[in-house]
Design an enzyme around this catalytic site. Structure first.
Site, mmCIF file in Angstrom:
data_model
loop_
_atom_site.group_PDB
_atom_site.id
_atom_site.type_symbol
_atom_site.label_atom_id
_atom_site.label_comp_id
_atom_site.label_asym_id
_atom_site.label_seq_id
_atom_site.Cartn_x
_atom_site.Cartn_y
_atom_site.Cartn_z
ATOM 1 N N GLY A 9 28.974 38.659 44.438
ATOM 2 C CA GLY A 9 30.245 38.156 44.963
ATOM 3 C C GLY A 9 30.932 39.212 45.790
ATOM 4 N NE ARG A 37 29.135 34.714 53.451
ATOM 5 C CZ ARG A 37 30.158 35.199 54.163
ATOM 6 N NH1 ARG A 37 30.261 34.920 55.450
ATOM 7 N NH2 ARG A 37 31.065 35.972 53.596
ATOM 8 C CB ALA A 131 41.756 43.554 45.930
ATOM 9 N NE ARG A 133 37.655 36.697 50.076
ATOM 10 C CZ ARG A 133 36.876 35.640 49.989
ATOM 11 N NH1 ARG A 133 35.751 35.601 50.645
ATOM 12 N NH2 ARG A 133 37.231 34.616 49.245
ATOM 13 C CE LYS A 184 46.289 38.793 34.248
ATOM 14 N NZ LYS A 184 45.093 38.519 35.006
ATOM 15 C CG ASN A 188 47.350 34.354 34.319
ATOM 16 O OD1 ASN A 188 46.193 34.748 34.317
ATOM 17 N ND2 ASN A 188 48.319 35.112 34.822
ATOM 18 C CG ASN A 192 49.733 32.116 37.302
ATOM 19 O OD1 ASN A 192 50.647 32.868 37.019
ATOM 20 N ND2 ASN A 192 48.507 32.552 37.531
HETATM 21 P P1 NAD Z 1 37.118 35.909 45.758
HETATM 22 O O1 NAD Z 1 37.141 34.442 46.059
HETATM 23 O O2 NAD Z 1 37.807 36.856 46.677
HETATM 24 O O3 NAD Z 1 35.601 36.392 45.664
HETATM 25 C C1 NAD Z 1 34.591 35.661 45.030
HETATM 26 C C2 NAD Z 1 33.326 35.851 45.875
HETATM 27 O O4 NAD Z 1 32.213 35.320 45.166
HETATM 28 C C3 NAD Z 1 33.392 35.117 47.221
HETATM 29 O O5 NAD Z 1 33.043 36.015 48.249
HETATM 30 C C4 NAD Z 1 32.329 34.031 47.071
HETATM 31 O O6 NAD Z 1 31.703 33.689 48.297
HETATM 32 C C5 NAD Z 1 31.371 34.729 46.125
HETATM 33 N N1 NAD Z 1 30.415 33.811 45.470
HETATM 34 C C6 NAD Z 1 30.659 32.645 44.829
HETATM 35 N N2 NAD Z 1 29.514 32.101 44.402
HETATM 36 C C7 NAD Z 1 28.512 32.943 44.772
HETATM 37 C C8 NAD Z 1 27.102 32.933 44.630
HETATM 38 N N3 NAD Z 1 26.470 31.916 44.019
HETATM 39 N N4 NAD Z 1 26.382 33.969 45.131
HETATM 40 C C9 NAD Z 1 26.999 34.990 45.775
HETATM 41 N N5 NAD Z 1 28.338 35.067 45.940
HETATM 42 C C10 NAD Z 1 29.089 34.050 45.447
HETATM 43 O O7 NAD Z 1 37.636 36.076 44.272
HETATM 44 P P2 NAD Z 1 38.408 37.324 43.616
HETATM 45 O O8 NAD Z 1 39.836 37.278 44.027
HETATM 46 O O9 NAD Z 1 37.633 38.558 43.824
HETATM 47 O O10 NAD Z 1 38.365 36.881 42.092
HETATM 48 C C11 NAD Z 1 37.236 37.031 41.265
HETATM 49 C C12 NAD Z 1 37.714 36.882 39.823
HETATM 50 O O11 NAD Z 1 38.573 37.992 39.520
HETATM 51 C C13 NAD Z 1 38.579 35.626 39.611
HETATM 52 O O12 NAD Z 1 38.325 35.071 38.356
HETATM 53 C C14 NAD Z 1 40.007 36.158 39.682
HETATM 54 O O13 NAD Z 1 40.938 35.380 38.959
HETATM 55 C C15 NAD Z 1 39.839 37.520 39.053
HETATM 56 N N6 NAD Z 1 40.875 38.487 39.463
HETATM 57 C C16 NAD Z 1 41.142 38.685 40.794
HETATM 58 C C17 NAD Z 1 42.109 39.614 41.162
HETATM 59 C C18 NAD Z 1 42.419 39.891 42.608
HETATM 60 O O14 NAD Z 1 43.356 40.669 42.876
HETATM 61 N N7 NAD Z 1 41.736 39.325 43.574
HETATM 62 C C19 NAD Z 1 42.808 40.331 40.161
HETATM 63 C C20 NAD Z 1 42.499 40.111 38.812
HETATM 64 C C21 NAD Z 1 41.536 39.173 38.484
HETATM 65 O O1 KPL Z 2 48.496 37.507 36.739
HETATM 66 C C1 KPL Z 2 49.374 36.959 37.371
HETATM 67 C C2 KPL Z 2 48.951 36.013 38.428
HETATM 68 O O2 KPL Z 2 49.673 35.769 39.384
HETATM 69 O O3 KPL Z 2 47.821 35.498 38.295
HETATM 70 C C3 KPL Z 2 50.815 37.204 37.035
HETATM 71 C C4 KPL Z 2 51.447 38.107 38.047
HETATM 72 C C5 KPL Z 2 50.898 37.873 35.672
HETATM 73 C C6 KPL Z 2 51.568 35.922 36.930
HETATM 74 O O4 KPL Z 2 51.041 35.109 35.944
#
Ligand code: NAD
Ligand code: KPL
Length: 305
Positions: A9, A37, A131, A133, A184, A188, A192
């Site tokens: 991913g 890709r 983070a 994109r 968590k 959420n 959310n």
């Molecule tokens: P994202 O959508 O940015 O990235 C997921 C990636 O996985 C995408 O690029 C997608 O194309 C790829 N993907 C999906 N299926 C695939 C496959 N079969 N083969 C290869 N690649 C594949 O998601 P994210 O924001 O990085 O979130 C990932 C997890 O982390 C989620 O559960 C999210 O809730 C959690 N999370 C994210 C953040 C954040 O700040 N982004 C913070 C805490 C938790």
């Molecule tokens: O984790 C969060 C989210 O937005 O997913 C917070 C900031 C804790 C709100 O539920």
């Protein structure tokens, strides 16, 4: 020779981890969906991490799921709804001593993944790092935080935590990772969906104090019933603290909806309601919230699972 980190991913968290591991000189390989890709990735020349306004590109080697190399350490960085299928495609490549690190938010996907790969050790993670994109193969490090890692079935920490230390990925081994994931999830669930339904930033929920309090009471009841009393402890106070501390932010679910992206509802509110039903626990406000959210997502043409 260090074990290679395979990162599944190339999204926000996957890139955040892959680039920091590569920057520390550790062996990393990125697994993208398919050949198309992979071509796009190769043309970009690597993964770019933007940190404090500075962009750096790391030439992490890429591959498709069909690549023949065995996998011993797999960081699963897909959304919760993609994790099970994405891992299933790699099952035949996993070595006998393979370890998976599951970065998914919420609950439900971790068990689904573990069922696909019963021979592997699955380690769950709960992260407060942020983070997003801002282009293909390019991620902005938006919020410093912490990642807790743990294995509910096996409390001994893995040796590769040293790699995270070297990569400066703030982390802690947790012997109560399930409690952290439930806590968590409850946060959420209390925040959310309401930000989506009231169309507001997290701070906007200060005007819906009673609604938040009622949800917290039901969520605490659920946590107690499913053997997670520590996750229920002072839940409402913690929710109010988070609402205040993140008042200016839009919740992750709000952002998904605003960007017409599928949400992780099934692994958050959906999971909570499913577990409550399994325990024959009547939580009317939580159920009503789920119905309102599903109807709202439907009205926007977004999936409700
Ligand atoms: P994202 O959508 O940015 O990235 C997921 C990636 O996985 C995408 O690029 C997608 O194309 C790829 N993907 C999906 N299926 C695939 C496959 N079969 N083969 C290869 N690649 C594949 O998601 P994210 O924001 O990085 O979130 C990932 C997890 O982390 C989620 O559960 C999210 O809730 C959690 N999370 C994210 C953040 C954040 O700040 N982004 C913070 C805490 C938790
Ligand atoms: O984790 C969060 C989210 O937005 O997913 C917070 C900031 C804790 C709100 O539920």
């Amino acid at each position: 020779m260090s074990t290679t980190w395979h990162v599944l991913g190339a999204g926000s968290l996957g890139t955040l981890w892959a680039t920091r591991l590569a920057r520390a000189g550790l062996p990393v390989r990125l697994i993208v969906r398919d050949t198309m890709r992979l071509h796009s990735y190769k043309a970009a020349g690597g993964l770019t991490l933007v940190e404090n306004g500075q962009a750096n590109t790391y030439a992490v080697p890429g591959e498709t799921p069909d690549s023949p190399e065995p996998i011993r350490r797999l960081l699963v960085a897909c959304k919760a709804y993609d994790a099970e299928n994405a891992v299933a495609r790699l099952a035949s490549r996993l070595a006998a001593d393979a370890e998976l690190i599951l970065l998914q938010n919420g609950l439900g996907s971790q068990d689904a993944v573990a069922m696909q790969v019963p021979q592997a050790r699955c380690i769950s993670a709960s992260s407060t790092e942020g983070a997003f994109r801002d282009g293909d193969w390019r991620v902005v490090f938006a919020g410093h935080g912490y990642t807790w890692l743990g294995d509910a079935g096996h409390p001994v920490a893995p040796i590769w935590l040293d790699d995270l230390e070297a990569a400066k990925i703030p982390h802690e081994w947790s012997t109560d990772i399930l409690t952290r994931l439930w806590r968590k999830l409850a946060l959420n669930c209390a925040i959310n969906p309401l930000t989506v339904l009231h169309h507001c930033r997290n701070g906007g929920l200060q005007d819906h104090h009673c609604e938040v309090a009622t949800l917290c009471a039901e969520l605490a009841e659920l946590l107690e019933r499913c053997g997670q009393p520590a996750a229920a402890d002072n839940l409402q106070q913690e929710v109010e603290r988070v609402i205040q501390a993140t008042a200016a932010n839009y919740s992750s679910m709000y952002q998904d909806v605003a960007n017409q992206r599928r949400t992780e509802i099934s692994y958050l509110l959906g999971h909570a309601c499913k577990v409550a039903a399994r325990h024959q626990l009547n939580l009317p406000h939580l159920n009503q919230l789920q119905q309102r959210l599903i109807a709202h997502l439907g009205s926007l043409g977004l999936p409700s699972d």
